[in-house]
Design an enzyme around this catalytic site. Structure first.
Site, PDB file in Angstrom:
ATOM      1  CB  CYS A 120       6.505  -5.258   9.570  1.00 52.07           C
ATOM      2  SG  CYS A 120       7.496  -4.562  10.548  1.00 52.07           S
ATOM      3  CB  CYS A 162       2.342   7.617   3.143  1.00 51.47           C
ATOM      4  SG  CYS A 162       2.376   6.055   4.352  1.00 51.47           S
ATOM      5  CB  CYS A 189       3.729  -2.895  16.579  1.00 56.47           C
ATOM      6  SG  CYS A 189       5.681  -2.454  16.369  1.00 56.47           S
ATOM      7  CB  CYS A 218       1.185  -2.677  13.480  1.00 52.89           C
ATOM      8  SG  CYS A 218       1.464  -2.406  11.799  1.00 52.89           S
ATOM      9  CD  GLU A 259      -2.435  -0.975   2.733  1.00 54.09           C
ATOM     10  OE1 GLU A 259      -3.416  -2.155   3.100  1.00 54.09           O
ATOM     11  OE2 GLU A 259      -2.349   0.229   3.482  1.00 54.09           O
ATOM     12  CB  CYS A 291       0.414   0.778   7.547  1.00 50.53           C
ATOM     13  SG  CYS A 291       0.791   0.008   9.096  1.00 50.53           S
TER      14      CYS A 291
HETATM   15  N1  SAH Z   1       7.606   0.353  10.659  1.00 52.78           N
HETATM   16  C1  SAH Z   1       7.827   1.728  10.687  1.00 52.78           C
HETATM   17  C2  SAH Z   1       7.023   2.392   9.818  1.00 52.78           C
HETATM   18  C3  SAH Z   1       5.780   2.126   9.301  1.00 52.78           C
HETATM   19  S1  SAH Z   1       4.507   2.199  10.249  1.00 52.78           S
HETATM   20  C4  SAH Z   1       7.370   2.242  12.189  1.00 52.78           C
HETATM   21  O1  SAH Z   1       6.568   1.610  13.060  1.00 52.78           O
HETATM   22  O2  SAH Z   1       7.683   3.452  12.357  1.00 52.78           O
HETATM   23  C5  SAH Z   1       3.972   3.918  10.571  1.00 52.78           C
HETATM   24  C6  SAH Z   1       3.318   4.360  11.542  1.00 52.78           C
HETATM   25  O3  SAH Z   1       2.003   3.660  11.649  1.00 52.78           O
HETATM   26  C7  SAH Z   1       4.031   3.920  13.034  1.00 52.78           C
HETATM   27  O4  SAH Z   1       4.182   5.173  13.953  1.00 52.78           O
HETATM   28  C8  SAH Z   1       2.990   2.936  13.608  1.00 52.78           C
HETATM   29  O5  SAH Z   1       3.005   2.759  15.005  1.00 52.78           O
HETATM   30  C9  SAH Z   1       1.576   3.515  13.018  1.00 52.78           C
HETATM   31  N2  SAH Z   1       0.447   2.614  13.178  1.00 52.78           N
HETATM   32  C10 SAH Z   1       0.684   1.205  13.099  1.00 52.78           C
HETATM   33  N3  SAH Z   1      -0.729   0.656  13.208  1.00 52.78           N
HETATM   34  C11 SAH Z   1      -1.581   1.719  13.462  1.00 52.78           C
HETATM   35  C12 SAH Z   1      -3.031   1.915  13.718  1.00 52.78           C
HETATM   36  N4  SAH Z   1      -3.723   0.773  13.718  1.00 52.78           N
HETATM   37  N5  SAH Z   1      -3.367   3.011  13.845  1.00 52.78           N
HETATM   38  C13 SAH Z   1      -2.660   4.148  13.813  1.00 52.78           C
HETATM   39  N6  SAH Z   1      -1.194   4.133  13.550  1.00 52.78           N
HETATM   40  C14 SAH Z   1      -0.861   2.926  13.391  1.00 52.78           C
HETATM   41 FE1  SF4 Z   2       6.377  -3.099  11.549  1.00 56.78          FE
HETATM   42 FE2  SF4 Z   2       3.909  -2.108  12.009  1.00 56.78          FE
HETATM   43 FE3  SF4 Z   2       5.506  -2.231  14.110  1.00 56.78          FE
HETATM   44 FE4  SF4 Z   2       5.860  -0.581  12.018  1.00 56.78          FE
HETATM   45  S1  SF4 Z   2       4.204  -0.582  13.589  1.00 56.78           S
HETATM   46  S2  SF4 Z   2       7.388  -1.934  12.825  1.00 56.78           S
HETATM   47  S3  SF4 Z   2       5.173  -1.549  10.444  1.00 56.78           S
HETATM   48  S4  SF4 Z   2       4.731  -3.937  12.940  1.00 56.78           S
END
Ligand code: SAH
Ligand code: SF4
Length: 354
Positions: free
Chosen positions: A115, A108, A119, A122, A84, A339
């Protein structure tokens, strides 16, 4: 077949050398997608390029426009995996003091399919890492979107590596993409308009710093103590908060710029003022900008979106204590812009139609 977007112009290998720059301009500034249209190059050279290089390594699967004007793209890769990207209009075209000011955009982009950081909030992390994107696949997202949205070449844009994946887990391809984006004969996007967002891979932050690319750094912090951060972001067990902040302190950054700290607000988990207080303490001495993000709920997620009052109070506290803090407007919430969500919806649709 080689991918043209994997290479810097000087690596195309054409001679005389000026042809490399001419070819780059056709692809990145005139948006051609067929070498036949590079009309100032000789016919023989165009034929040679056709047999040697592919221009576009991805194809559009879905483009969804949100009511706020952002467009979310789902792209198919050669092996049918999907990624995406999002185009976010920051400012509309406007007249200021009689002068026409152009629109501003942020794109973006994704750096991996899936990944491995896992997290807990996510959706991208749920599938684990499927594979790294190549430089060409990273570069192509921006080129495709500029062309699709008819954004003129001269129009300044910002790039954020905040789509799917952990950019610092694919540092080689990402750093090359940064160099390609900023090359004068390609998109000429200054590294100061490119932000790499990381979950905090301290070792790779140091490595990126040593490369001295001039990019901006964003840290997904999300928690102010290691116990909570361990729970939200397993990567914290390898690189705890202190080690991430130490890497940030060593990171070379333009004196006029700040390191961005993203703070995802999860209802009832980390949105209390006691966390804001701890955050101020933690970032003491770092030139930081804090961006508060509303959690974007998805199916199966155990977290709640925080209340608006809480997030505003959190921001006000930070500001009152000398921090540069803003709330990220949840652009494209109606098209599930957090994301991994469009991709996931699409997979679910595919499953139900089987
Ligand atoms: N992996 C990198 C970049 C991609 S994620 C990182 O974690 O920084 C980009 C941002 O989207 C990160 O700050 C992440 O914590 C946030 N993100 C992930 N899932 C989300 C959600 N469900 N709602 C809002 N932000 C989210
Ligand atoms: Fe990976 Fe999602 Fe964590 Fe970013 S927020 S490091 S994309 S698992």
């Amino acid at each position: 077949m080689k991918e043209l977007l994997d290479f810097l112009p000087e690596e195309y290998g054409l001679s005389p050398k000026y042809l490399n720059n001419e070819l780059a301009k056709f692809v990145y500034q005139k948006y051609i997608d067929d070498f036949s249209d590079a009309t100032s190059l000789s016919k023989a050279l165009r034929e040679q390029l056709k047999s040697e290089f592919n221009i576009m390594p991805l194809s559009l699967k879905i483009a969804q426009t949100s009511i706020d004007g952002s467009i979310k793209f789902l792209f198919s890769l050669h092996d049918n995996h999907t990624i995406e990207s999002v185009l976010l209009p920051m400012k509309k075209e406007r007249i200021e003091n009689g002068i026409k000011k152009s629109a501003k955009y942020t794109i973006c982009i994704s750096s991996q399919v899936g990944c491995k950081s896992g997290c807990s909030f996510c959706l991208t992390g749920k599938s684990g890492l499927i594979r790294n994107l190549s430089t060409a696949e990273i570069v192509a997202q921006v080129l495709f979107i500029k062309k699709y949205a008819k954004i003129p070449y001269e129009q300044g844009i910002n790039i954020v590596f905040m789509g799917m994946g952990e950019p610092l887990d694919n540092l080689k391809a990402v750093s090359k993409a940064v160099k390609i984006f900023s090359h004068n004969d390609t998109l000429a996007i200054s590294p100061r308009r490119q932000t790499i967002s990381t979950s905090g891979l301290a070792k790779q932050i140091e490595e990126l710093g040593k490369m001295n690319l001039g990019v901006l750094l964003a840290i997904s912090l999300h928690a102010v103590n290691d116990t909570l951060r361990d729970e939200l972001m397993p990567i914290n067990k390898a690189y705890n908060i202190e080690s991430v902040l130490n890497a940030v302190r060593n990171f070379p950054i333009d004196a006029r710029k700040r390191v961005l700290f993203e703070y995802l607000c999860l209802g009832g988990i980390n949105d209390d003022l006691s966390h804001a207080k701890a955050l101020v303490k933690l970032l003491h001495g770092i030139k930081a900008k804090i961006n508060l993000i509303y959690f974007n709920p998805h199916e199966g997620s155990i977290y709640k979106r925080p209340s608006e009052e809480k997030v505003i109070a959190f921001r006000d506290y930070l500001q009152a204590h000398g921090q540069n803090a803003t709330i990220r407007q949840s652009k494209g919430l109606d098209i599930s812009a957090a994301c991994g969500q469009l991709r996931n919806n699409e997979d679910e649709n595919a499953k139900t139609s089987l």
